[in-house]
Design a protein around this motif. Structure first.
Motif, PDB file in Angstrom:
ATOM      1  N   TRP A 147       0.684  -1.332  -0.114  1.00 25.36           N
ATOM      2  CA  TRP A 147      -0.123  -0.065   0.033  1.00 25.36           C
ATOM      3  C   TRP A 147       0.985   1.250   0.127  1.00 25.36           C
ATOM      4  O   TRP A 147       0.557   2.316  -0.695  1.00 25.36           O
ATOM      5  CB  TRP A 147      -1.119   0.128   1.065  1.00 25.36           C
ATOM      6  CG  TRP A 147      -2.145  -1.228   1.157  1.00 25.36           C
ATOM      7  CD1 TRP A 147      -2.248  -2.004   0.136  1.00 25.36           C
ATOM      8  CD2 TRP A 147      -2.922  -1.635   2.224  1.00 25.36           C
ATOM      9  NE1 TRP A 147      -3.266  -2.596   0.247  1.00 25.36           N
ATOM     10  CE2 TRP A 147      -3.678  -2.478   1.635  1.00 25.36           C
ATOM     11  CE3 TRP A 147      -3.245  -1.076   3.446  1.00 25.36           C
ATOM     12  CZ2 TRP A 147      -4.730  -3.274   2.427  1.00 25.36           C
ATOM     13  CZ3 TRP A 147      -4.003  -1.542   4.232  1.00 25.36           C
ATOM     14  CH2 TRP A 147      -4.811  -2.744   3.664  1.00 25.36           C
ATOM     15  N   MET A 148       1.927   1.207   0.673  1.00 27.87           N
ATOM     16  CA  MET A 148       2.660   2.254   0.916  1.00 27.87           C
ATOM     17  C   MET A 148       4.012   2.395   0.080  1.00 27.87           C
ATOM     18  O   MET A 148       4.853   3.209   0.158  1.00 27.87           O
ATOM     19  CB  MET A 148       2.929   2.559   2.376  1.00 27.87           C
ATOM     20  CG  MET A 148       1.985   3.121   3.326  1.00 27.87           C
ATOM     21  SD  MET A 148       1.193   4.489   2.988  1.00 27.87           S
ATOM     22  CE  MET A 148       2.515   5.504   3.260  1.00 27.87           C
ATOM     23  N   GLY A 149       4.280   1.272  -0.463  1.00 20.41           N
ATOM     24  CA  GLY A 149       5.524   1.019  -1.168  1.00 20.41           C
ATOM     25  C   GLY A 149       5.765   1.923  -2.217  1.00 20.41           C
ATOM     26  O   GLY A 149       6.676   2.660  -2.580  1.00 20.41           O
ATOM     27  N   PRO A 150       4.694   2.086  -3.168  1.00 18.35           N
ATOM     28  CA  PRO A 150       5.074   3.172  -4.320  1.00 18.35           C
ATOM     29  C   PRO A 150       5.030   4.315  -3.927  1.00 18.35           C
ATOM     30  O   PRO A 150       5.805   5.237  -4.462  1.00 18.35           O
ATOM     31  CB  PRO A 150       3.488   2.754  -5.206  1.00 18.35           C
ATOM     32  CG  PRO A 150       3.162   1.694  -4.948  1.00 18.35           C
ATOM     33  CD  PRO A 150       3.352   1.219  -3.352  1.00 18.35           C
ATOM     34  N   ILE A 151       4.507   4.901  -2.680  1.00 17.64           N
ATOM     35  CA  ILE A 151       4.598   6.159  -2.281  1.00 17.64           C
ATOM     36  C   ILE A 151       6.134   6.533  -2.012  1.00 17.64           C
ATOM     37  O   ILE A 151       6.623   7.353  -2.151  1.00 17.64           O
ATOM     38  CB  ILE A 151       3.573   6.488  -1.275  1.00 17.64           C
ATOM     39  CG1 ILE A 151       2.060   6.510  -1.923  1.00 17.64           C
ATOM     40  CG2 ILE A 151       3.661   7.819  -0.708  1.00 17.64           C
ATOM     41  CD1 ILE A 151       1.121   6.693  -0.764  1.00 17.64           C
ATOM     42  N   CYS A 152       6.470   5.599  -1.133  1.00 18.58           N
ATOM     43  CA  CYS A 152       7.827   5.534  -0.515  1.00 18.58           C
ATOM     44  C   CYS A 152       8.896   5.578  -1.728  1.00 18.58           C
ATOM     45  O   CYS A 152       9.918   6.156  -1.517  1.00 18.58           O
ATOM     46  CB  CYS A 152       8.008   4.357   0.463  1.00 18.58           C
ATOM     47  SG  CYS A 152       7.099   4.366   1.778  1.00 18.58           S
ATOM     48  N   SER A 153       8.485   4.927  -2.491  1.00 18.68           N
ATOM     49  CA  SER A 153       9.572   4.727  -3.633  1.00 18.68           C
ATOM     50  C   SER A 153       9.640   5.984  -4.412  1.00 18.68           C
ATOM     51  O   SER A 153      10.740   6.482  -4.849  1.00 18.68           O
ATOM     52  CB  SER A 153       9.226   3.549  -4.803  1.00 18.68           C
ATOM     53  OG  SER A 153       9.293   2.168  -4.274  1.00 18.68           O
ATOM     54  N   ARG A 154       8.590   6.624  -4.820  1.00 20.67           N
ATOM     55  CA  ARG A 154       8.664   7.997  -5.383  1.00 20.67           C
ATOM     56  C   ARG A 154       9.302   8.783  -4.629  1.00 20.67           C
ATOM     57  O   ARG A 154       9.883   9.927  -4.988  1.00 20.67           O
ATOM     58  CB  ARG A 154       7.091   8.275  -5.676  1.00 20.67           C
ATOM     59  CG  ARG A 154       6.489   7.756  -6.513  1.00 20.67           C
ATOM     60  CD  ARG A 154       5.193   8.466  -6.915  1.00 20.67           C
ATOM     61  NE  ARG A 154       4.007   7.582  -7.553  1.00 20.67           N
ATOM     62  CZ  ARG A 154       3.275   6.720  -7.140  1.00 20.67           C
ATOM     63  NH1 ARG A 154       2.854   7.113  -6.003  1.00 20.67           N
ATOM     64  NH2 ARG A 154       2.281   6.145  -7.798  1.00 20.67           N
ATOM     65  N   LEU A 155       9.335   8.879  -3.007  1.00 16.04           N
ATOM     66  CA  LEU A 155       9.960   9.938  -2.489  1.00 16.04           C
ATOM     67  C   LEU A 155      11.416   9.383  -2.138  1.00 16.04           C
ATOM     68  O   LEU A 155      12.182   9.983  -1.295  1.00 16.04           O
ATOM     69  CB  LEU A 155       9.450   9.812  -0.925  1.00 16.04           C
ATOM     70  CG  LEU A 155       7.842  10.316  -0.981  1.00 16.04           C
ATOM     71  CD1 LEU A 155       7.365  10.243   0.409  1.00 16.04           C
ATOM     72  CD2 LEU A 155       7.869  11.734  -1.487  1.00 16.04           C
ATOM     73  N   GLY A 156      11.880   8.313  -2.796  1.00 10.14           N
ATOM     74  CA  GLY A 156      13.268   7.728  -2.703  1.00 10.14           C
ATOM     75  C   GLY A 156      13.519   7.189  -1.436  1.00 10.14           C
ATOM     76  O   GLY A 156      14.698   6.828  -0.878  1.00 10.14           O
ATOM     77  N   ILE A 157      12.534   6.514  -0.634  1.00  2.00           N
ATOM     78  CA  ILE A 157      12.546   5.788   0.580  1.00  2.00           C
ATOM     79  C   ILE A 157      12.322   4.374   0.416  1.00  2.00           C
ATOM     80  O   ILE A 157      11.298   3.933  -0.154  1.00  2.00           O
ATOM     81  CB  ILE A 157      11.678   6.479   1.575  1.00  2.00           C
ATOM     82  CG1 ILE A 157      11.655   7.934   1.698  1.00  2.00           C
ATOM     83  CG2 ILE A 157      11.447   5.633   2.842  1.00  2.00           C
ATOM     84  CD1 ILE A 157      10.588   8.567   2.768  1.00  2.00           C
ATOM     85  N   LYS A 158      13.473   3.526   0.875  1.00  2.00           N
ATOM     86  CA  LYS A 158      13.257   2.404   0.892  1.00  2.00           C
ATOM     87  C   LYS A 158      13.473   1.694   2.331  1.00  2.00           C
ATOM     88  O   LYS A 158      14.241   1.767   2.991  1.00  2.00           O
ATOM     89  CB  LYS A 158      14.717   1.404   0.064  1.00  2.00           C
ATOM     90  CG  LYS A 158      14.754   0.067   0.097  1.00  2.00           C
ATOM     91  CD  LYS A 158      15.899  -0.287  -0.621  1.00  2.00           C
ATOM     92  CE  LYS A 158      15.921  -2.034  -0.844  1.00  2.00           C
ATOM     93  NZ  LYS A 158      14.700  -2.427  -1.403  1.00  2.00           N
ATOM     94  N   ILE A 159      12.170   0.976   2.555  1.00  2.00           N
ATOM     95  CA  ILE A 159      11.808   0.285   4.158  1.00  2.00           C
ATOM     96  C   ILE A 159      12.111  -1.086   3.942  1.00  2.00           C
ATOM     97  O   ILE A 159      13.123  -1.389   4.804  1.00  2.00           O
ATOM     98  CB  ILE A 159      10.588   0.662   4.248  1.00  2.00           C
ATOM     99  CG1 ILE A 159      10.381   2.251   4.472  1.00  2.00           C
ATOM    100  CG2 ILE A 159      10.215  -0.061   5.684  1.00  2.00           C
ATOM    101  CD1 ILE A 159       8.871   2.698   4.818  1.00  2.00           C
ATOM    102  N   VAL A 160      11.858  -1.841   3.021  1.00  2.00           N
ATOM    103  CA  VAL A 160      11.823  -3.153   3.168  1.00  2.00           C
ATOM    104  C   VAL A 160      13.303  -3.603   2.550  1.00  2.00           C
ATOM    105  O   VAL A 160      13.838  -3.097   1.646  1.00  2.00           O
ATOM    106  CB  VAL A 160      10.728  -4.050   2.227  1.00  2.00           C
ATOM    107  CG1 VAL A 160      10.939  -5.579   2.084  1.00  2.00           C
ATOM    108  CG2 VAL A 160       9.405  -3.633   2.552  1.00  2.00           C
TER     109      VAL A 160
END
Length: 288
Positions: free
Chosen positions: A137-150
């Motif tokens: 759910w939040m992965g694409p948003i984080c990817s656009r912001l340049g944030i990698k969580i997993v």
């Protein structure tokens, strides 16, 4: 076995003339609690410390100073400190909202706080991956912001925040409920602002419980395994934490290294709890 030396005294207290004597006095109840505490808590920890003590100091120093192990310690403790600092703030805010305000969904939020207690650790990790993976759910948003969580250290942080938040909320919430509203009203009557009232009157009362919650949450964070092993890449020098490192050493039949690392973590956790208790006693003496 020598480890069971404490069982006969317990049996002698519970059995009289061949009949089981139920706990009808203080001595038998005390004996049961002490023996149960020794069996469940003291004995495993004592054996772990004993096995670590049998190793030469040179071996202990060599193992604990290995680059992979020292990196795992650094990553684990820094991430746990960050997680518990975040939870100390937001956990207090959540507890405050649950106690001070009535709103739709309040009971639902109150129940959600306990989810990390109820969910198996692996389910928690799978939940975090479902939310923060590239297809989540939040992965694409984080990817656009340049944030990698997993599969990163940020994922370790999210897992530690997830499992340790309830400790802060549940230790501060009862104290907030027991604080009399007359204290706040008296402060307002003499012209104190809401911030001054909170900082000068309420926060000192909340400090012992907040310290307890953060200490318990910190210990829980550094011991987390199930969710971290799923959301992190578990690569040495990148995001490998102590709990996963211990399991890897057991898989490699490196029992000596696993015992040394586990002992160091146990000592660090116990030291943190001891310091917290001393700070609480010091504040209680100041308030007298």
């Amino acid at each position: 076995m020598s480890q069971l030396f404490f069982i006969p005294p317990l049996i002698s207290l519970l059995i009289t003339k061949g009949k089981l004597r139920f706990f009808n006095n203080f001595e038998s109840a005390l004996a049961l609690s002490l023996h149960y505490g020794i069996l469940i808590l003291a004995l495993p920890i004592s054996i772990l410390l004993y096995k670590a003590k049998k190793q030469p100091w040179s071996i202990l120093l060599e193992i604990t100073t290995e680059p992979i192990i020292s990196s795992a310690f650094t990553i684990t403790f820094l991430t746990a400190f960050t997680a518990i600092a975040i939870n100390a703030l937001f956990g207090l805010v959540i507890a405050w909202v649950l106690v001070k305000y009535e709103f739709p969904g309040r009971k639902t939020l109150d129940a959600i706080v306990d989810l990390p207690f109820a969910l198996p650790a692996s389910v928690g990790g799978l939940t975090l991956m479902t939310v923060y993976s590239d297809r989540g759910w939040m992965g694409p948003i984080c990817s656009r912001l340049g944030i990698k969580i997993v599969f990163s250290r940020l994922g370790v942080l999210m897992a530690m925040i997830f499992v340790s938040l309830p400790f802060v909320v549940r230790t501060t919430q009862p104290v907030l409920q027991d604080i009399e509203e007359e204290l706040e009203e008296a402060a307002w009557c003499i012209g104190a602002s809401p911030w001054t009232t909170f900082w000068q009157i309420l926060f000192p009362l909340l400090t012992p419980s907040l310290l307890t919650g953060t200490a318990l949450g910190f210990s829980r964070a550094i011991g987390e395994y199930g969710s971290i092993v799923l959301i992190a890449s578990n690569i040495p020098m990148k995001d490998l934490v102590i709990s996963v490192l211990i399991f890897q050493k057991l898989e490699q039949y490196d029992y000596q290294g696993a015992i040394v690392v586990a002992t160091a973590v146990s000592i660090a956790s116990f030291g943190g709890l001891l310091v917290t208790n001393q700070v609480q006693l010091w504040k209680q003496n100041l308030n007298r």
